[in-house]
Design a protein around this motif. Structure first.
Motif, PDB file in Angstrom:
ATOM      1  N   ALA A 184     -11.230   5.680 -25.498  1.00 45.83           N
ATOM      2  CA  ALA A 184     -10.609   6.513 -24.477  1.00 45.83           C
ATOM      3  C   ALA A 184     -10.121   5.679 -23.301  1.00 45.83           C
TER       4      ALA A 184
ATOM      5  N   SER B 287      -7.550  14.380 -21.892  1.00 46.40           N
ATOM      6  CA  SER B 287      -8.502  15.105 -22.731  1.00 46.40           C
ATOM      7  C   SER B 287      -8.176  16.590 -22.745  1.00 46.40           C
TER       8      SER B 287
ATOM      9  N   ARG C  81      -6.186   4.832 -21.840  1.00 45.28           N
ATOM     10  CA  ARG C  81      -5.765   4.975 -20.442  1.00 45.28           C
ATOM     11  C   ARG C  81      -5.206   3.656 -19.897  1.00 45.28           C
TER      12      ARG C  81
ATOM     13  N   VAL D 277     -15.725  15.585 -23.878  1.00 48.19           N
ATOM     14  CA  VAL D 277     -16.068  14.744 -25.022  1.00 48.19           C
ATOM     15  C   VAL D 277     -17.377  15.239 -25.633  1.00 48.19           C
TER      16      VAL D 277
ATOM     17  N   ALA E  29     -14.398  12.701 -19.897  1.00 46.93           N
ATOM     18  CA  ALA E  29     -13.753  11.387 -19.963  1.00 46.93           C
ATOM     19  C   ALA E  29     -13.102  11.009 -18.638  1.00 46.93           C
TER      20      ALA E  29
ATOM     21  N   VAL F 280     -13.291  12.557 -29.069  1.00 43.38           N
ATOM     22  CA  VAL F 280     -12.419  12.481 -27.901  1.00 43.38           C
ATOM     23  C   VAL F 280     -11.045  12.999 -28.341  1.00 43.38           C
TER      24      VAL F 280
ATOM     25  N   LEU G 247      -7.265  14.022 -27.333  1.00 41.08           N
ATOM     26  CA  LEU G 247      -6.256  13.802 -26.302  1.00 41.08           C
ATOM     27  C   LEU G 247      -4.986  14.576 -26.624  1.00 41.08           C
TER      28      LEU G 247
END
Length: 486
Positions: free
Chosen positions: A156, A87, A160, A91, A47, A79, A81
């Motif tokens: 994802a 991450s 961010r 993935v 990712a 995914v 986190l």
């Protein structure tokens, strides 16, 4: 605000971005990233490399003002986190089939028929239910470190950009975690029956595709060179965005997406026949569905050919293929197994009918024909009758010789929108505009520049016979694929 939208598509092979204003692409950029393949069906991406590709796209586009950011991307991913949004492991992609034993175990806990009824789709090794069980058995430390589970590439990136921990309903409906008829995640009792109750605290918030999930934060804005505070909209996952962008966002016409993977689909008011290999996805509009029949490898077969014969590019491969006459060589395009219209993670690519006079052009042509036969097979699963016409979109639809071969083999007029490669971006934007209230419909009218390729009929009988050989070749090799074990 008379400013363009910045739209991103986190695809399988690359990130694409475009500045779009009044449906017109002002500028576009893309950046590739690698995929890691491993024994047993492992398919993973990093990712962090998705984010790096986004930075590269933003650097190339250098937008000053934005009306908003809209996102779409690959679906059915795992995914994971941590608390800070990073991450905890690579993935696990939709095409990963390592969890074959785990899906069998899941079906002993909740029957395949019940799961299909709940989710609207037959669950296989690609299901997140199976992948999560695999992680719990083989990588429990990754699970224990994780605080959030997201379901696709766009999720994802939204995390961010603005700290979102959301997924869209279209993406969620590909995973096996979503009750299609009720429009909700599986209830807690089902999770516990599946022995996956530990995953409940990790699950994302699920929103209709297109909804605003936040605004661009200061840190991400500095990294990307974008204005902080820009609204961030999580569009439907790639199949949903492509459906809308192809002009099929309202009930009616059909299309085919020709990318690394591929699918055929349309919008409907009913759930499709899961037993025939149809995946029914949640439409951004409640009570509507997107019926698709997906294939593991579409134009990825061309990428394989290009890499195998290092000096060749796509245009040369296609030109040499169409320059030679149709022959008897059959190619099965199942380089990564297949998920529809039959589910067989152990299926593999194969040439059938090689002869002493088979040359490289004949191999090229057989690969193109095999890929298009796979699209014909998926269309037959979507409906007993072929559609009256088919719109082609995706990066694989850029070459007119290949597009004409689609028309000839399918025996259908092929419609080519002028912006076919950016259909997913246009669809993500339209979903955001509907959610925002600046557009009232998911329908996008065909552009005046849309071209139509009519099928040439001189090889109709040959293609019909070759298609039957194609179907028979898989049935003949299926037991051998199983013995070989993928």
């Amino acid at each position: 605000m008379n400013a363009p939208w910045l739209v991103f598509d986190i695809g399988t092979g690359s990130a694409k971005a475009a500045l779009i204003h009044n449906s017109r692409v002002l500028a576009a950029a893309s950046a590739a990233y690698p995929t890691a393949h491993g024994a047993g069906g492992v398919v993973e991406q990093d990712a962090e490399q998705w984010w790096g590709a986004m930075r590269n796209c933003c650097r190339d586009l250098s937008p000053r003002q934005l009306a908003g950011i809209a996102l779409t991307g690959q679906m059915q991913d795992v995914v994971l986190l941590d608390e800070s949004g990073h991450s905890v492991r690579p993935v696990i992609l939709y095409s990963d089939t390592r969890a074959r034993a785990e899906i069998e175990q899941i079906h002993t806990l909740v029957s395949q028929a019940e799961l299909t009824s709940l989710t609207g789709t037959q669950q296989n090794a690609g299901s997140l239910l199976a992948k999560l069980r695999w992680l719990w058995r083989h990588e429990r430390q990754s699970i224990l470190r994780a605080k959030h589970l997201l379901l696709g590439g766009a999720d994802a990136i939204a995390a961010r950009l603005c700290g979102s921990r959301a997924s869209d309903s279209t993406t969620a409906s590909t995973t096996g975690l979503w009750q299609l008829a009720t429009g909700k995640l599986l209830d807690a009792s089902t999770w516990h029956r599946l022995e996956l109750g530990w995953a409940l605290p990790l699950l994302p918030r699920v929103v209709p595709g297109g909804v605003q999930v936040g605004v661009l934060g200061a840190v991400a804005a500095r990294e990307l060179g974008l204005p902080a505070g820009t609204p961030v909209h999580l569009g439907p996952g790639d199949a949903g965005a492509a459906t809308i962008g192809a002009g099929c966002g309202e009930v009616g016409p059909a299309y085919a997406y020709v990318g690394s993977s591929g699918w055929v689909g349309f919008s409907a008011q009913e759930i499709g026949a899961a037993a025939a290999g149809v995946m029914s996805l949640a439409h951004p509009r409640r009570g509507h569905f997107i019926q698709v029949v997906p294939m593991m490898t579409g134009a990825g077969n061309l990428s394989w050919l290009r890499d195998l014969f290092e000096s060749e590019d796509y245009a040369k491969i296609i030109a040499q293929a169409v320059a030679c006459q149709p022959g008897k060589l059959v190619f099965l395009p199942y380089l990564q197994g297949e998920r529809a219209p039959f589910n067989d993670p152990l299926a593999r690519g194969a040439f059938v009918g090689l002869a002493a006079d088979t040359g490289r052009p004949q191999l090229y042509r057989a690969v193109l024909e095999g890929m298009i036969f796979a699209y014909r097979h998926t269309l037959s699963a979507l409906s007993p009758q072929l559609p009256a016409q088919l719109t082609l979109i995706g990066g694989g639809a850029r070459n007119d010789s290949l597009n004409q071969l689609f028309a000839d083999i399918l025996g259908l007029p092929v419609h080519l929108p002028p912006d076919a490669e950016n259909a997913g971006l246009q669809g993500a934007l339209r979903a955001a505009q509907v959610a925002q209230g600046t557009a009232s419909s998911f329908a996008i009218a065909p552009a005046p520049q849309t071209r139509i390729l009519q099928p040439q009929t001189q090889h109709n009988q040959h293609y019909a016979q070759q298609y039957q050989h194609y179907l028979a070749a898989y049935q003949a090799l299926k037991p051998l694929f199983a013995q070989m074990g993928g």
